[in-house]
Design a protein around this motif. Structure first.
Motif, PDB file in Angstrom:
ATOM      1  N   LYS A 132      -8.328  -8.626  -8.750  1.00  0.00           N
ATOM      2  CA  LYS A 132      -9.327  -8.496  -9.820  1.00  0.00           C
ATOM      3  C   LYS A 132      -8.730  -8.916 -11.147  1.00  0.00           C
ATOM      4  O   LYS A 132      -7.523  -8.813 -11.354  1.00  0.00           O
ATOM      5  CB  LYS A 132      -9.710  -7.008  -9.983  1.00  0.00           C
ATOM      6  N   LEU A 133      -9.573  -9.331 -12.041  1.00  0.00           N
ATOM      7  CA  LEU A 133      -9.220  -9.437 -13.451  1.00  0.00           C
ATOM      8  C   LEU A 133     -10.235  -8.568 -14.185  1.00  0.00           C
ATOM      9  O   LEU A 133     -11.439  -8.800 -14.085  1.00  0.00           O
ATOM     10  CB  LEU A 133      -9.311 -10.894 -13.935  1.00  0.00           C
ATOM     11  N   ASP A 134      -9.736  -7.553 -14.907  1.00  0.00           N
ATOM     12  CA  ASP A 134     -10.653  -6.566 -15.485  1.00  0.00           C
ATOM     13  C   ASP A 134     -11.666  -7.184 -16.445  1.00  0.00           C
ATOM     14  O   ASP A 134     -12.770  -6.670 -16.595  1.00  0.00           O
ATOM     15  CB  ASP A 134      -9.861  -5.473 -16.217  1.00  0.00           C
ATOM     16  N   HIS A 135     -11.280  -8.297 -17.091  1.00  0.00           N
ATOM     17  CA  HIS A 135     -12.199  -8.882 -18.069  1.00  0.00           C
ATOM     18  C   HIS A 135     -13.227  -9.802 -17.398  1.00  0.00           C
ATOM     19  O   HIS A 135     -14.094 -10.354 -18.074  1.00  0.00           O
ATOM     20  CB  HIS A 135     -11.428  -9.633 -19.151  1.00  0.00           C
ATOM     21  N   LEU A 136     -13.100  -9.995 -16.090  1.00  0.00           N
ATOM     22  CA  LEU A 136     -14.087 -10.791 -15.357  1.00  0.00           C
ATOM     23  C   LEU A 136     -14.725  -9.918 -14.279  1.00  0.00           C
ATOM     24  O   LEU A 136     -14.476 -10.073 -13.093  1.00  0.00           O
ATOM     25  CB  LEU A 136     -13.430 -12.017 -14.706  1.00  0.00           C
ATOM     26  N   ALA A 175     -13.893  -8.983  -5.537  1.00  0.00           N
ATOM     27  CA  ALA A 175     -12.524  -8.862  -5.031  1.00  0.00           C
ATOM     28  C   ALA A 175     -12.510  -8.054  -3.745  1.00  0.00           C
ATOM     29  O   ALA A 175     -12.182  -6.868  -3.737  1.00  0.00           O
ATOM     30  CB  ALA A 175     -11.637  -8.208  -6.090  1.00  0.00           C
ATOM     31  N   PRO A 176     -12.890  -8.670  -2.623  1.00  0.00           N
ATOM     32  CA  PRO A 176     -12.856  -7.933  -1.359  1.00  0.00           C
ATOM     33  C   PRO A 176     -11.437  -7.518  -0.994  1.00  0.00           C
ATOM     34  O   PRO A 176     -10.468  -8.172  -1.377  1.00  0.00           O
ATOM     35  CB  PRO A 176     -13.409  -8.941  -0.347  1.00  0.00           C
ATOM     36  N   LYS A 177     -11.337  -6.437  -0.272  1.00  0.00           N
ATOM     37  CA  LYS A 177     -10.016  -5.904   0.093  1.00  0.00           C
ATOM     38  C   LYS A 177      -9.325  -6.841   1.080  1.00  0.00           C
ATOM     39  O   LYS A 177      -9.955  -7.381   1.985  1.00  0.00           O
ATOM     40  CB  LYS A 177     -10.178  -4.527   0.729  1.00  0.00           C
ATOM     41  N   GLN A 178      -8.028  -6.980   0.894  1.00  0.00           N
ATOM     42  CA  GLN A 178      -7.250  -7.801   1.818  1.00  0.00           C
ATOM     43  C   GLN A 178      -6.036  -7.030   2.305  1.00  0.00           C
ATOM     44  O   GLN A 178      -5.242  -6.537   1.512  1.00  0.00           O
ATOM     45  CB  GLN A 178      -6.797  -9.105   1.125  1.00  0.00           C
ATOM     46  N   TYR A 179      -5.917  -6.942   3.621  1.00  0.00           N
ATOM     47  CA  TYR A 179      -4.780  -6.251   4.246  1.00  0.00           C
ATOM     48  C   TYR A 179      -3.713  -7.276   4.625  1.00  0.00           C
ATOM     49  O   TYR A 179      -3.976  -8.480   4.665  1.00  0.00           O
ATOM     50  CB  TYR A 179      -5.263  -5.480   5.484  1.00  0.00           C
ATOM     51  N   PRO A 180      -2.511  -6.796   4.950  1.00  0.00           N
ATOM     52  CA  PRO A 180      -1.438  -7.759   5.281  1.00  0.00           C
ATOM     53  C   PRO A 180      -1.758  -8.610   6.505  1.00  0.00           C
ATOM     54  O   PRO A 180      -1.339  -9.765   6.570  1.00  0.00           O
ATOM     55  CB  PRO A 180      -0.206  -6.891   5.514  1.00  0.00           C
ATOM     56  N   ARG A 225      -3.133 -13.234  -8.871  1.00  0.00           N
ATOM     57  CA  ARG A 225      -3.615 -14.034 -10.012  1.00  0.00           C
ATOM     58  C   ARG A 225      -5.066 -14.456  -9.858  1.00  0.00           C
ATOM     59  O   ARG A 225      -5.617 -15.076 -10.748  1.00  0.00           O
ATOM     60  CB  ARG A 225      -2.720 -15.265 -10.184  1.00  0.00           C
ATOM     61  N   THR A 226      -5.644 -14.195  -8.718  1.00  0.00           N
ATOM     62  CA  THR A 226      -7.026 -14.545  -8.378  1.00  0.00           C
ATOM     63  C   THR A 226      -7.166 -16.049  -8.105  1.00  0.00           C
ATOM     64  O   THR A 226      -6.236 -16.819  -8.330  1.00  0.00           O
ATOM     65  CB  THR A 226      -8.061 -14.163  -9.469  1.00  0.00           C
ATOM     66  N   SER A 227      -8.331 -16.441  -7.670  1.00  0.00           N
ATOM     67  CA  SER A 227      -8.602 -17.848  -7.370  1.00  0.00           C
ATOM     68  C   SER A 227      -9.578 -18.455  -8.375  1.00  0.00           C
ATOM     69  O   SER A 227     -10.278 -19.399  -8.078  1.00  0.00           O
ATOM     70  CB  SER A 227      -9.159 -17.970  -5.952  1.00  0.00           C
ATOM     71  N   VAL A 228      -9.600 -17.880  -9.574  1.00  0.00           N
ATOM     72  CA  VAL A 228     -10.566 -18.323 -10.592  1.00  0.00           C
ATOM     73  C   VAL A 228     -10.003 -19.443 -11.461  1.00  0.00           C
ATOM     74  O   VAL A 228     -10.727 -20.290 -11.968  1.00  0.00           O
ATOM     75  CB  VAL A 228     -10.952 -17.125 -11.498  1.00  0.00           C
ATOM     76  N   GLY A 259      -6.644  -8.793 -18.286  1.00  0.00           N
ATOM     77  CA  GLY A 259      -7.091  -8.686 -16.891  1.00  0.00           C
ATOM     78  C   GLY A 259      -6.483  -7.499 -16.166  1.00  0.00           C
ATOM     79  O   GLY A 259      -6.873  -7.178 -15.052  1.00  0.00           O
ATOM     80  N   ASN A 260      -5.493  -6.838 -16.815  1.00  0.00           N
ATOM     81  CA  ASN A 260      -4.817  -5.672 -16.240  1.00  0.00           C
ATOM     82  C   ASN A 260      -4.147  -6.021 -14.903  1.00  0.00           C
ATOM     83  O   ASN A 260      -4.297  -5.327 -13.903  1.00  0.00           O
ATOM     84  CB  ASN A 260      -5.798  -4.508 -16.071  1.00  0.00           C
TER      85      ASN A 260
END
Lengths: 159, 794
Positions: free
Chosen positions: B93-97, B102-107, B336-339, B482-483
């Motif tokens: 996630k980015l808090d400002h967006l 942001a679906p959960k992703q496991y290993p 870092r997200t994919s944005v 974005g925290n």
């Protein structure tokens, strides 16, 4: 898998090892732990990272089975330092390497190229190295370093 | 840094900075003596091989490991469910967006696999071969689910969903509209709208991803060797996922065999390796093979963009509009997200020109393909191609020369500081100087004359240019607001060793670009040492100060400034000791080539060995009130601006065989302005290497998927990259406009080559095709696509 014994001359020393028939030469050499110059990358015979010298010819270590090296002469960069030293120092001087992963194989191939074509033009150098991938440099500096070494080997230019 | 320090730096005798010195670590690397992560061996080391989903989208009904476990040498089979019990899932996630889903992703996959190549189970065994053999004996019962491959189809209302708990596959949408649209429209004489397409491609570092994780249950400490650019980011990610403290985790990046952004992401499978080490309490190692790299390394670009440029009759660019759509895979990549790829296309497009109006839209879709992330020059190659290809297309229609239309439109070199409609702040760019230098270097008029002559003989050559802007030296803005625990700060500590030499530990890392050499040159000049007496330590969280590492072309600019500050403080410390020893004032002394003495005098100088000897072994020879400081630190975050922008120009010259569609590259030129140059040889080779990757994007590289989300070219036989035989010589020249956001004045240089090359090559292809009134807007420009554009095949 059944193992078999393979013996070869490795960098001038007779050695013996136990391998599975499927083990390729690069994996066999890497498994010894004392030849960090031998690397694999594509394991498809394309990138040339795994190149070693077999009976005087540069071959793909990933397309050669260890058992194919039976009773043959194998050299890695560790066993080719004397003849490649001028080339190596030209690479350093010209910054013809970045991450270094492709460099040992590149040096072996470039050395073989200059032995067969001491007067190689830039275009011939580019063709001769085209089976060795480098993802960092864009090749220009490598071509410069190989061309400079060719000049020096001809005795033309002083360092 | 104070104004005094800045002046002191300006007066500095530079014997290292600015010189093309060889890299100290190139000696070791060139001897084949490097140690990459695949070379790491530990006592009792076990090897991990992943069972990866053969399906793009499928439910995992059952996993039966029993046959695999029965095999000799197999120690364990670990499933996604096993790791989900000890792992907190990532949410990128980015808090400002807040609109970014942001679906959960496991290993590893839990319940459903969402792309071909997603890890589903891991075999842990005595050797890699044993582990790989056992994969065939892990039986997974699958239920095939409909795969969402195409991003446009993914956004259709009836599309199957990648995540059942989300309402649709729209991961993110963003729109921007700025400027005087009515005014621009009124003046528009030519409006060009084209559909661009940029293939998915990937970085292909020759050393594949690799990680070794080892847990010490007594100390409760996890040690990780990883092929990474960002060791502290890995530390933070492991800590977040497995509930450890950051400092319980030591991350070591040994030599890294190429990265280009690929190795700054947190990969789920690498987190799985850490989880397996925690579960088994044994050291484990994973090295990706090439097929695994193709299906699980991040991919990049993969965008279709409808782009429009409006110009007046004199060729003045008035407005641009872009509408970009990209499929980002099943998740936004952690942390870092994919944005960024898309958002940087939105903000950078058209930025070399003073647009009157700008609007854009970005849509990102979840889909069942490999995740998309940051690869060298994030967003830039697309943004540069949109504006540069359209401006040359417009120039041809308006009968204006490609250089001339740039001169009419580029922001004047004295127009800075300047803020673009999209909010980018340019401190100082030098487009016109770079263009002048480029035209001179390539002998542009002669090339044009030669081109005209050859055309008469049926030889079709093309010349294409591209203006480049690159964002470098990022400040903390994005990840702070974005925290996200990605540091924009870097730290450096310099200590005097007992033998008089100096060790410099710094948080940036080196993957071959030469950061280690550059830092050594800075420290040597600022502290007054010989470069050979400075040993640089990087890539070990237990040995270096905290910091961001290498991303966003920040190593030399941000890390270099931290080193400068540490070296200045270290010099002050040494001078204080020397002054006591020589019974004078620190201000009367200087350090040159590691010798301290009276300014301007070569008499009676003492070396650092002597200083170390006194300070460490005979401190009773010093005044009683002096407790010498024998190390010093410097830290730096670029706080002035969101980014520090560089600029430059590139040109491509090529010949097109119109019968076969094959492009032969003849020459490539680049003029770049990265501010203060620490080592021109390093900058040159960053440009060349970056350009090579940009050329790969323009002509060769594409991750080809079928409609079911299956990658069909996952080997270096089928995925083409540039080779020594296909690339041309690349000429590089420099213009230097130092940034005032730091004392050092260095901006980044790592990505500009990749940013500009695709646009230059595409312009050259379109120029070569101009006698046929044909143009191409799809990357890569394969022979087939070129022949289609020429109308030679259907």
């Amino acid at each position: 898998m059944t193992e078999t014994t393979v013996s070869m001359t490795l960098n001038g020393t007779r050695i013996e090892g136990r391998v599975e028939a499927r083990t390729h030469l690069a994996d066999f050499l890497r498994s010894r732990g004392d030849l960090p110059s031998v690397r694999v990358s594509c394991e498809y015979g394309v990138c040339g990272c795994c190149s070693v010298v077999l009976d005087g010819k540069v071959v793909r270590g990933c397309l050669t089975l260890a058992v194919q090296a039976q009773d043959r002469d194998v050299r890695t960069l560790e066993g080719s330092t004397a003849e490649t030293e001028d080339l190596r120092s030209a690479f350093v001087e010209r910054n013809a390497l970045q991450c270094g992963y492709c460099t040992p194989a590149m040096l072996l191939t470039a050395h073989e190229l200059l032995q067969t074509k001491p007067d190689a033009t830039r275009e011939e150098i580019r063709d001769g190295l085209s089976g060795n991938y480098c993802r960092c440099t864009g090749y220009h500096a490598i071509v410069d370093a190989v061309a400079a070494t060719a000049e020096r080997r001809k005795g033309g230019v002083d360092r | 840094m104070s104004a005094d320090e800045t002046r002191a730096f300006a007066r500095l005798q530079m014997t290292h900075i600015g010189r093309p010195l060889p890299r100290p670590n190139a000696e070791r690397l060139s001897r084949g003596a490097a140690r990459y992560t695949p070379d790491i061996d530990l006592p009792g080391l076990l090897h991990v091989a992943f069972l990866r989903s053969p399906h793009a989208h499928a439910r995992i009904l059952a996993i039966d490991p029993s046959a695999a476990l029965a095999r000799d040498g197999v120690v364990a089979v670990v499933t996604g469910d096993d790791l989900a019990r000890i792992a907190r899932p990532f949410e990128a996630k980015l808090d400002h967006l807040p609109k970014l889903k942001a679906p959960k992703q496991y290993p590893m996959a839990v319940g459903i696999a969402r792309h071909q190549g997603e890890a589903v189970a891991a075999v842990v065994a005595s050797s890699r071969a044993v582990a790989e053999d056992a994969l065939d004996h892990v039986i997974v019962e699958w239920e095939d689910l409909p795969a969402v491959a195409d991003p446009e189809e993914a956004l259709a209302p009836e599309a199957p969903r990648v995540h059942e708990d989300l309402p649709d596959n729209l991961a993110f949408v963003s729109e921007i509209r700025q400027g005087d649209h009515a005014g621009a429209e009124a003046a528009t004489a030519l409006s060009l709208e084209r559909d661009f397409s940029f293939a998915r491609h990937t970085g292909v570092p020759l050393e594949p991803r690799a990680i070794v994780a080892s847990f010490d249950p007594v100390e409760e400490r996890l040690t990780v060797h990883q092929s990474t650019q960002t060791p502290f980011q890995t530390q933070a990610a492991i800590a977040a996922m497995y509930g450890l403290g950051d400092s319980d985790i030591r991350v070591i990046a040994p030599d890294v065999g190429g990265s280009f952004g690929i190795k700054l992401h947190t990969y789920a499978d690498e987190m799985a390796v850490c989880g397996i080490a925690l579960l088994l309490k044994k050291p484990v190692k994973f090295v990706s093979d090439r097929l695994e790299s193709f299906v699980s390394d991040i991919h990049a670009r993969g965008q279709s963009v409808a782009a429009r440029m409006d110009l007046d009759a004199e060729g003045t660019v008035l407005a641009m509009r872009v509408d970009a759509l990209s499929g980002i895979g099943p998740w936004s990549v952690y942390p870092r997200t994919s944005v960024l790829e898309g958002s940087q296309v939105l903000t950078l497009t058209g930025s070399p020109y003073g647009l009157k109006a700008y609007s854009g839209r970005l849509r990102l879709a979840f889909q069942n393909k490999a995740p998309m992330g940051a690869y060298r020059a994030v967003g830039h190659p697309i943004a540069m191609a949109l504006s540069e290809v359209l401006i040359e297309s417009a120039a041809r229609r308006l009968g204006i020369d490609a250089v001339e239309i740039r001169r009419r439109n580029l922001l004047p070199d004295d127009a800075y500081p300047f803020r673009t409609l999209t909010g980018l702040h340019f401190e100082g760019l030098s487009h016109h100087r770079c263009l002048d230098r480029l035209v001179e270097m390539m002998d542009y008029p002669r090339l044009r004359a030669e081109q005209a002559e050859l055309r008469k003989r049926g030889i079709f050559r093309g010349i294409g240019l591209a203006a480049v802007i690159e964002l470098t030296n990022p400040g903390p803005a994005l990840y702070s607001v974005g925290n996200v625990r990605v540091s924009a700060q870097d730290g450096c500590t310099i200590k005097l060793e007992s033998d008089g030499r100096v060790t410099c530990a710094i948080s940036i890392t080196d993957q071959g670009q030469g950061n280690l050499a550059a830092i050594g040159q800075i420290v040597a000049d600022v502290a007054g040492l010989k470069q050979g007496d400075v040993r640089i330590v990087m890539g070990d969280t237990a040995q270096v100060p905290y910091g961001g590492g290498t991303y966003g072309s920040r190593g030399a600019g941000v890390g270099g400034e931290a080193a400068l500050r540490a070296a200045a403080a270290f010099r002050e410390n040494i001078l204080r000791i020397a002054a006591a020893l020589l019974q004078t004032e620190p201000d009367d002394l200087d350090i040159r080539e590691g010798m301290v003495g009276a300014k301007g005098s070569s008499e009676g100088r003492v070396d650092l060995r002597k200083i170390a000897d006194i300070a460490y072994f005979k401190p009773d020879q010093l005044p009683k009130d002096l407790q010498p400081l024998l190390s010093a630190s410097g830290h730096f975050t670029q706080l002035t601006d969101t980014f520090v922008f560089t600029n430059g120009f590139q040109a491509s010259h090529l010949e097109l065989d119109v019968e076969t569609g094959i492009v032969r590259l003849l020459e490539h030129w680049a003029v770049e302005d990265c501010g203060r140059i620490i080592n021109p040889m390093l900058v040159d080779e960053q440009m060349r290497g970056g350009i090579a990757q940009g050329i790969g994007a323009a002509l060769y590289e594409e991750c080809l998927y079928d409609e079911n989300g299956q990658l069909v070219n996952g080997s270096l036989v089928d995925y083409l990259t540039p080779s020594s035989a296909t690339l041309p010589d690349i000429r590089v020249a420099h213009v230097e406009t130092p940034t005032r956001t730091s004392t050092l004045g260095a901006k980044g240089a790592g990505e500009a080559g990749t940013a500009g090359a695709p646009a230059a090559v595409f312009n050259a292809i379109n120029d070569a095709m101009s006698p046929f009134d044909a143009e191409i807007f799809t990357m890569p420009a394969t022979p087939e696509r070129i022949l289609r554009a020429l109308g030679r095949i259907g």
